[in-house]
Design a protein around this motif. Structure first.
Motif, PDB file in Angstrom:
ATOM      1  N   PHE A  49       0.819  -1.200   0.000  1.00 60.35           N
ATOM      2  CA  PHE A  49       0.000   0.000   0.000  1.00 60.35           C
ATOM      3  C   PHE A  49       0.855   1.253   0.000  1.00 60.35           C
ATOM      4  CE2 PHE A  49      -3.565   2.630   0.617  1.00 60.35           C
ATOM      5  CZ  PHE A  49      -3.175   3.624   1.514  1.00 60.35           C
ATOM      6  N   GLU A  50       1.844   1.221   0.799  1.00 60.72           N
ATOM      7  CA  GLU A  50       2.684   2.414   0.948  1.00 60.72           C
ATOM      8  C   GLU A  50       3.312   2.799  -0.378  1.00 60.72           C
ATOM      9  OE1 GLU A  50       6.294   2.899   1.185  1.00 60.72           O
ATOM     10  OE2 GLU A  50       5.986   4.991   1.784  1.00 60.72           O
TER      11      GLU A  50
ATOM     12  N   TYR B 202       0.559   4.173  -2.752  1.00 59.92           N
ATOM     13  CA  TYR B 202       0.171   5.515  -2.291  1.00 59.92           C
ATOM     14  C   TYR B 202       1.242   6.516  -2.680  1.00 59.92           C
ATOM     15  CZ  TYR B 202      -0.790   9.382   0.898  1.00 59.92           C
ATOM     16  OH  TYR B 202      -1.028  10.624   1.434  1.00 59.92           O
ATOM     17  N   ARG B 203       2.481   6.123  -2.483  1.00 63.57           N
ATOM     18  CA  ARG B 203       3.571   7.034  -2.769  1.00 63.57           C
ATOM     19  C   ARG B 203       3.644   7.349  -4.243  1.00 63.57           C
ATOM     20  NH1 ARG B 203       8.618   4.797  -2.871  1.00 63.57           N
ATOM     21  NH2 ARG B 203       7.750   3.237  -1.445  1.00 63.57           N
TER      22      ARG B 203
ATOM     23  N   TYR C  13       0.884   9.691  -5.110  1.00 67.43           N
ATOM     24  CA  TYR C  13       1.257  10.988  -4.519  1.00 67.43           C
ATOM     25  C   TYR C  13       2.247  11.711  -5.427  1.00 67.43           C
ATOM     26  CZ  TYR C  13       3.828  13.974  -1.165  1.00 67.43           C
ATOM     27  OH  TYR C  13       4.442  15.011  -0.511  1.00 67.43           O
ATOM     28  N   ASN C  14       3.218  10.972  -5.854  1.00 67.04           N
ATOM     29  CA  ASN C  14       4.242  11.590  -6.696  1.00 67.04           C
ATOM     30  C   ASN C  14       3.682  12.056  -8.014  1.00 67.04           C
ATOM     31  OD1 ASN C  14       6.403  11.408  -4.951  1.00 67.04           O
ATOM     32  ND2 ASN C  14       6.901   9.323  -5.574  1.00 67.04           N
TER      33      ASN C  14
ATOM     34  N   LEU D  22       1.903  15.247  -7.400  1.00 65.54           N
ATOM     35  CA  LEU D  22       2.855  16.279  -7.028  1.00 65.54           C
ATOM     36  C   LEU D  22       3.572  16.821  -8.260  1.00 65.54           C
ATOM     37  CD1 LEU D  22       3.343  17.235  -4.167  1.00 65.54           C
ATOM     38  CD2 LEU D  22       5.419  15.876  -4.134  1.00 65.54           C
TER      39      LEU D  22
ATOM     40  N   MET E 255     -10.286   0.243  -1.504  1.00 71.39           N
ATOM     41  CA  MET E 255      -8.823   0.148  -1.537  1.00 71.39           C
ATOM     42  C   MET E 255      -8.238   1.185  -2.481  1.00 71.39           C
ATOM     43  SD  MET E 255      -6.799  -3.425  -1.917  1.00 71.39           S
ATOM     44  CE  MET E 255      -7.928  -4.444  -0.998  1.00 71.39           C
TER      45      MET E 255
ATOM     46  N   ASP F 276      -8.241   4.614  -1.064  1.00 70.74           N
ATOM     47  CA  ASP F 276      -7.157   4.846  -0.111  1.00 70.74           C
ATOM     48  C   ASP F 276      -5.851   5.137  -0.823  1.00 70.74           C
ATOM     49  OD1 ASP F 276      -8.293   2.432   2.380  1.00 70.74           O
ATOM     50  OD2 ASP F 276      -8.746   4.568   2.093  1.00 70.74           O
TER      51      ASP F 276
ATOM     52  N   MET G  23      -5.767   8.618  -2.232  1.00 72.34           N
ATOM     53  CA  MET G  23      -6.181   9.594  -1.233  1.00 72.34           C
ATOM     54  C   MET G  23      -5.614  10.983  -1.497  1.00 72.34           C
ATOM     55  SD  MET G  23      -5.671   9.661   2.874  1.00 72.34           S
ATOM     56  CE  MET G  23      -5.577   7.915   3.093  1.00 72.34           C
ATOM     57  N   TYR G  24      -4.382  11.016  -1.890  1.00 73.39           N
ATOM     58  CA  TYR G  24      -3.765  12.325  -2.077  1.00 73.39           C
ATOM     59  C   TYR G  24      -4.413  13.062  -3.249  1.00 73.39           C
ATOM     60  CZ  TYR G  24      -0.345  16.024  -2.378  1.00 73.39           C
ATOM     61  OH  TYR G  24       0.248  17.266  -2.383  1.00 73.39           O
TER      62      TYR G  24
ATOM     63  N   ARG H  66      -7.740  14.595  -2.352  1.00 70.95           N
ATOM     64  CA  ARG H  66      -7.859  15.799  -1.544  1.00 70.95           C
ATOM     65  C   ARG H  66      -7.152  16.997  -2.142  1.00 70.95           C
ATOM     66  NH1 ARG H  66      -2.965  14.478   1.895  1.00 70.95           N
ATOM     67  NH2 ARG H  66      -2.265  16.633   2.154  1.00 70.95           N
ATOM     68  N   THR H  67      -6.408  16.781  -3.195  1.00 69.11           N
ATOM     69  CA  THR H  67      -5.741  17.937  -3.784  1.00 69.11           C
ATOM     70  C   THR H  67      -6.192  18.197  -5.204  1.00 69.11           C
ATOM     71  OG1 THR H  67      -3.912  16.479  -4.405  1.00 69.11           O
ATOM     72  CG2 THR H  67      -3.702  17.720  -2.349  1.00 69.11           C
ATOM     73  N   TYR H  68      -5.823  17.326  -6.145  1.00 70.09           N
ATOM     74  CA  TYR H  68      -6.137  17.563  -7.540  1.00 70.09           C
ATOM     75  C   TYR H  68      -7.651  17.671  -7.762  1.00 70.09           C
ATOM     76  CZ  TYR H  68      -6.956  16.563 -12.462  1.00 70.09           C
ATOM     77  OH  TYR H  68      -7.408  16.608 -13.757  1.00 70.09           O
TER      78      TYR H  68
ATOM     79  N   SER I  37      -9.226  20.848  -6.231  1.00 67.20           N
ATOM     80  CA  SER I  37      -9.013  22.116  -6.924  1.00 67.20           C
ATOM     81  C   SER I  37      -9.635  22.136  -8.300  1.00 67.20           C
ATOM     82  CB  SER I  37      -7.522  22.448  -6.984  1.00 67.20           C
ATOM     83  OG  SER I  37      -6.826  21.365  -7.577  1.00 67.20           O
TER      84      SER I  37
ATOM     85  N   PRO J 256      -5.261   3.480   6.457  1.00 65.39           N
ATOM     86  CA  PRO J 256      -5.299   2.585   5.301  1.00 65.39           C
ATOM     87  C   PRO J 256      -4.096   1.665   5.228  1.00 65.39           C
ATOM     88  CG  PRO J 256      -5.887   4.786   4.651  1.00 65.39           C
ATOM     89  CD  PRO J 256      -5.470   4.880   6.078  1.00 65.39           C
ATOM     90  N   MET J 257      -2.934   2.181   5.653  1.00 61.72           N
ATOM     91  CA  MET J 257      -1.752   1.327   5.583  1.00 61.72           C
ATOM     92  C   MET J 257      -1.918   0.111   6.457  1.00 61.72           C
ATOM     93  SD  MET J 257       1.664   3.534   5.340  1.00 61.72           S
ATOM     94  CE  MET J 257       1.962   4.663   3.999  1.00 61.72           C
TER      95      MET J 257
ATOM     96  N   ASN K  38      -4.639  -2.126   4.777  1.00 68.01           N
ATOM     97  CA  ASN K  38      -4.350  -2.747   3.489  1.00 68.01           C
ATOM     98  C   ASN K  38      -3.059  -3.549   3.459  1.00 68.01           C
ATOM     99  OD1 ASN K  38      -6.584  -1.815   2.028  1.00 68.01           O
ATOM    100  ND2 ASN K  38      -5.697   0.218   1.974  1.00 68.01           N
ATOM    101  N   ASP K  39      -2.163  -3.177   4.299  1.00 69.38           N
ATOM    102  CA  ASP K  39      -0.810  -3.634   4.073  1.00 69.38           C
ATOM    103  C   ASP K  39      -0.182  -4.515   5.155  1.00 69.38           C
ATOM    104  OD1 ASP K  39       1.547  -1.475   2.296  1.00 69.38           O
ATOM    105  OD2 ASP K  39       0.313  -3.202   1.704  1.00 69.38           O
TER     106      ASP K  39
ATOM    107  N   ILE L 108       6.744   1.426   6.661  1.00 65.23           N
ATOM    108  CA  ILE L 108       7.946   2.090   6.158  1.00 65.23           C
ATOM    109  C   ILE L 108       7.540   3.318   5.381  1.00 65.23           C
ATOM    110  CG2 ILE L 108      10.013   1.841   4.759  1.00 65.23           C
ATOM    111  CD1 ILE L 108       9.661  -1.200   5.148  1.00 65.23           C
TER     112      ILE L 108
ATOM    113  N   TYR M 114       2.535  14.654   2.777  1.00 66.05           N
ATOM    114  CA  TYR M 114       2.560  13.255   2.358  1.00 66.05           C
ATOM    115  C   TYR M 114       1.788  12.380   3.331  1.00 66.05           C
ATOM    116  CZ  TYR M 114       4.448   8.645   1.221  1.00 66.05           C
ATOM    117  OH  TYR M 114       4.581   7.315   0.896  1.00 66.05           O
TER     118      TYR M 114
ATOM    119  N   ASN N 165      -5.108  24.890   1.178  1.00 64.90           N
ATOM    120  CA  ASN N 165      -4.957  23.842   0.186  1.00 64.90           C
ATOM    121  C   ASN N 165      -3.459  23.624  -0.024  1.00 64.90           C
ATOM    122  OD1 ASN N 165      -4.663  22.285  -2.053  1.00 64.90           O
ATOM    123  ND2 ASN N 165      -6.253  23.344  -3.225  1.00 64.90           N
TER     124      ASN N 165
ATOM    125  N   ASN O  69      -1.817  22.047  -1.927  1.00 67.16           N
ATOM    126  CA  ASN O  69      -1.319  22.085  -3.292  1.00 67.16           C
ATOM    127  C   ASN O  69      -0.779  23.458  -3.640  1.00 67.16           C
ATOM    128  OD1 ASN O  69      -0.989  20.091  -5.163  1.00 67.16           O
ATOM    129  ND2 ASN O  69      -2.549  20.920  -6.511  1.00 67.16           N
TER     130      ASN O  69
ATOM    131  N   LEU P 226       8.346  23.347  -4.816  1.00 62.42           N
ATOM    132  CA  LEU P 226       8.549  22.284  -5.800  1.00 62.42           C
ATOM    133  C   LEU P 226       9.516  22.712  -6.890  1.00 62.42           C
ATOM    134  CD1 LEU P 226       4.878  21.145  -6.100  1.00 62.42           C
ATOM    135  CD2 LEU P 226       6.711  20.201  -4.704  1.00 62.42           C
TER     136      LEU P 226
END
Lengths: 732, 168
Positions: free
Chosen positions: A49-50, A53-54, A57-58, A61, A112, A115, A118-119, A122-124, A127, B31-32, B35-36, B43, B103, B159, B161, B168
């Motif tokens: 999951f991590e 998610y990452r 997120y990236n 971003l 799933m 989750d 998630m990022y 709440r952002t893209y 807005s 969620p981690m 789900n995980d 980590i 994050y 926000n 963002n 960034l």
């Protein structure tokens, strides 16, 4: 934050962040796409999951939110399209199960995925104001599965079919139904309403239309209502188990409309089982059911109430106008009380004490009680009967109950003044013959009448009680001051104030010597202490107790009326007397004398006198002698005739006439009162006002009112307006 | 919630054991766990040990936020602590803390508020200076964003963002 002295500070990027590599986005997306596939294929256990998610997120971003979002939609759509093919391929019963299974799977996957994204959520998405992940997931399901043409109709039909089955008594899988219908609810209220609820209501309407028609042809009213109630309960149960609570009101409206509203008239008027039949047979349960069902529909209770009212009026009318029933006044009134009790109970038990029904009951009784002009008289006779003997052995509380019930009937009377007249007469007889069972009960009723009608109604009645009390004191005083009279016949006098007691003409009668001497002594005693008053003996209202010895030595004490006493005392001096002789000696008027002789000679068991010839009626040629062979079980024998009875026709006419006479001054007083305050009033308004003012006592006749106005004009209390003949003016 | 312990590991291998309820203040942790990680070791590749320690410190302090109605005094104390917490790191740490909070999806109210506070009375030039933003980066930071920030439009500001376009 502290003021920074450092300038041009470069912010180091994170080590693994790659800046703006176009391939970066594709690579990252691929990772995510693959993950989504795995999730949908129930193969997610190997995923981190991590990491996912990452990656998401990236992407966001680095400003690849758009790609991520559209990718997500495309991937999910593709999956759902496949799923719907699978669902559609399912056979028969397993169709719904397949759908449900896939729905559950979709929900889990969606959670799933949400989750992971998630990022972005709440952002893209925030807005750009696009649809969030979870709602989007639901929409995609809706568009690709539920609204997939091959599934859409089949789904609806399957559901409606199951409902139909359940309605015909089969057992269905309620859990499955609940899940599937909840799916509609989750997809949005409009989806639930359009795709399920509306067609459901339409189908239900059809179903109940047909069923109600079947039932009404084959069932009686009670059974039909039971069935309707059952269906209503079933539908409510159905909603509780697998529909949206908001549907309850809608489906119950359908049932109410089809089963009840559409057949209201037919049910209520059903022969041998409708409302009237239920009322007559005290079918409380059926009546209660009808009340509860009909109150749910517009005008339901109105219908019931109307039918009940017309039934009551019809029944009441028959009751009061039936000559058979009017023979015995006590029974007549008891019937009325019984009927009222019966319907009171119905309203209490089955109609929840509904005030509108109470009012209908009251207005019906008021209507028919007054159809019989003798109702006031009969009610008074009923009370008389109760106060003479009917209350013996009943507790105080029960006495109050009976009197209160009588008061209820009294309130219905329009001619309360007629009742007053009769009540006075009957009370007088009761008091004078000492025949009242309970003084407390008498007083209690007077109080109730006072509360209902005001002081004026009862002031004279109370005067009568006062006279009785005063007379006792007077008697004590009389015998106190004439000790020599303690030997010899005992005289008990009641002195009655003329205004308070019913007016009777003084009837001539020759009292025996022993008695008249006593009477004179009393008269002088009384006038000695009350100068200026006039006493006249009411011989037609008195009683006497005489000791008699008959031929064989039988001793008896006879309780007789004054007239009877006069007649009997004559036989102390003669063995045999003719009618004419008796008439001459006593001077009692013929009708009274005949009645008196009849009660002495012609009544079995009480014939202390014998008559020749032995005919039933008293003839002017008859002769009389003592019945030496008279026997009776009891020592004391009652032969008096002073009992209140239903009036004969001529008596009734007389009373009515007196009542009408009494009304004239009351009407005039009302007219004067009204004109004094209004000064000028037109004819119609006077009639209306006068009628209203007199309504607590009697119903005023407009013709009579007009006559009174004319009379008042003649006596210069009022005058007619010179220009408008319909207008009257008060003359001070 | 069980009083379980969770291990949070940073990108450079530092592990911190915390109560589950503390860890869950970071919205991503939930969620981690679900789900995980059956063994509850998480980590966080995007966060270094130093930053992670700060984050955990904050979470521990605020673990009871949703619960009992704190007294006015307690609330003030917490606020004071928050202010200190935000003032103490240097700029670099502060920026990294903001990125981490973005994050991890936690502390966001606090971090955004702090940025707002620090720029609210400054001109655009001053902001550029204090954050070390070169002019050529003007493209990366649309002028209107800066203007918006200056007018303290909180909605825009909170926000993340927008907030993080700086960095960034």
């Amino acid at each position: 934050m502290s003021n920074q002295k450092k300038r041009n500070f470069q912010i180091e990027a994170f080590k693994h962040r790659v800046v703006v590599d176009p391939k970066y986005a594709d690579k990252t997306w691929q990772i995510l796409e693959r993950a989504i596939h795995q999730i949908y294929n129930q193969d997610a256990s190997g995923l981190s999951f991590e990491e996912l998610y990452r990656n998401a997120y990236n992407m966001v971003l680095h400003k690849f939110g758009e790609k991520l979002y559209s990718g997500f939609i495309a991937t999910m759509t593709a999956h759902l399209k496949e799923k719907s093919k699978l669902i559609e391929a399912a056979q028969g019963g397993s169709f719904l199960e397949e759908l449900n299974k896939k729905w559950n799977e979709h929900n889990k996957a969606l959670e799933m995925i949400r989750d992971i994204l998630m990022y972005m959520d709440r952002t893209y998405i925030e807005s750009t104001k696009k649809t969030h992940v979870h709602p989007m997931g639901l929409n995609l399901w809706r568009d690709n599965v539920v609204h997939f043409p091959k599934i859409h109709t089949r789904l609806l039909n399957t559901l409606l079919d199951l409902v139909q089955k359940e309605r015909t008594g089969e057992v269905i899988d309620r859990g499955l139904m609940r899940n599937v219908i909840k799916m509609f609810m989750d997809l949005g209220e409009s989806v639930y309403q359009e795709d399920f609820e509306k067609p459901f209501l339409e189908a239900s309407s059809e179903f109940y239309k047909v069923e109600s028609q079947e039932f009404i042809e084959s069932c009686d009213c009670g059974d039909y209502l039971k069935k309707a109630e059952k269906r209503l309960t079933e539908e409510i149960d159905r909603v509780a188990h697998y529909l949206d609570p908001k549907s309850e009101e809608k489906i119950t409206s359908v049932v109410e409309k089809e089963m009840i509203a559409n057949h209201m008239q037919r049910l209520v008027h059903m022969e041998n089982s409708g409302l009237v039949n239920m009322l007559l047979n005290d079918k409380y349960e059926d009546l209660g059911r009808m009340y509860n069902l009909f109150r749910r529909v517009t005008n339901g209770l109105l219908t019931v109430r109307d039918v009940m009212t017309s039934h009551l009026r019809e029944m009441g009318k028959q009751l009061v106008t039936d000559p058979e029933k009017s023979k015995d006044p006590v029974e007549y009134v008891q019937r009325l009380l019984d009927e009222r009790d019966k319907y009171d109970k119905v309203i209490n038990t089955a109609f929840g004490n509904d005030k509108t029904f109470q009012n209908a009951l009251n207005s019906s009784f008021e209507y028919f009680i007054n159809l019989n002009a003798r109702s006031p008289e009969f009610i008074s006779l009923f009370v008389d009967d109760k106060l003479r003997k009917g209350l013996k052995g009943i507790t105080d509380v029960d006495v109050e109950v009976i009197l209160d019930k009588v008061m209820m009937l009294f309130r219905y009377l329009q001619e309360k003044d007629v009742f007053e007249k009769y009540y006075k007469q009957h009370l007088a007889k009761r008091l004078l013959s000492g025949k009242t069972v309970s003084d407390d009960a008498e007083r209690s009723l007077i109080v109730k009448l006072k509360t209902e009608c005001g002081y004026q109604f009862t002031s004279k009645l109370e005067g009568m009680f006062t006279d009785m009390k005063t007379s006792e004191d007077t008697m004590r005083g009389f015998y106190g001051s004439h000790p020599e009279l303690s030997e010899g016949p005992t005289l008990i006098v009641q002195v009655l104030t003329t205004g308070s007691w019913p007016t009777q003409p003084a009837v001539p009668c020759n009292l025996p010597a022993e008695v008249s001497v006593l009477c004179e002594k009393f008269r002088s005693y009384y006038l000695g202490t009350h100068t200026g008053r006039r006493l006249s003996w009411q011989t037609n209202m008195g009683t006497a107790d005489i000791k008699a010895v008959f031929g064989k030595g039988q001793k008896h004490e006879l309780n007789v009326s004054t007239f009877q006493m006069c007649v009997l005392m004559l036989f102390n001096n003669s063995d045999r007397l003719s009618y004419k002789e008796i008439e001459q000696a006593t001077e009692i008027p013929a009708p009274d004398l005949k009645r008196c002789l009849q009660s002495l000679a012609c009544v079995k068991g009480k014939n202390v006198i014998k008559k020749e010839p032995m005919s039933k009626d008293i003839g002017e040629e008859d002769s009389f002698f003592v019945n030496d062979k008279f026997t009776s079980k009891f020592y004391k024998v009652k032969i008096g005739t002073v009992v209140a009875q239903k009036e004969t026709e001529p008596e009734k006419q007389e009373t009515r006439q007196r009542v009408e006479e009494d009304r004239k001054p009351q009407i005039e007083a009302a007219i004067v009162r009204i004109m004094k305050s209004r000064k000028i009033l037109d004819h119609n308004n006077i009639i209306a006002e006068v009628t209203k003012q007199l309504q607590p006592r009697f119903l005023a006749n407009p013709t009579e009112i007009k006559k009174r106005i004319e009379s008042l004009i003649e006596r210069d209390f009022l005058e007619r307006d010179s220009t408008d003949r319909k207008l009257y003016r008060y003359l001070a | 919630m069980s009083s379980n312990k969770i291990v949070l590991t940073s990108s450079d291998g530092e592990s911190h054991e915390v109560e589950e309820v503390v860890a869950r203040k970071l919205k991503i942790v939930g969620p981690m766990i679900e789900n995980d990680c059956p063994d509850k070791a998480i980590i966080l590749q995007n966060v270094t040990g130093k930053i992670l320690a700060l984050v955990i410190e904050y979470c521990k302090k605020h673990v009871d936020d949703d619960q009992v109605d704190a007294s006015e005094e307690a609330k003030k104390k917490l606020k004071d602590w928050d202010e200190e917490f935000m003032k103490s790191p240097d700029l670099e740490t502060f920026v990294k803390l903001m990125q981490a909070s973005n994050y991890l999806n936690g502390l966001l109210g606090l971090t955004c508020q702090s940025v707002e506070d620090s720029i609210k009375d400054k001109s655009v030039e001053e902001i550029r200076e204090s954050f070390g933003l070169e002019n050529e980066e003007e493209e990366a930071i649309p002028r209107n964003t800066l203007e918006l920030l200056k007018t303290q439009d909180l909605r825009c500001f909170l926000n993340p963002n927008n907030c993080f376009r700086f960095f960034l």
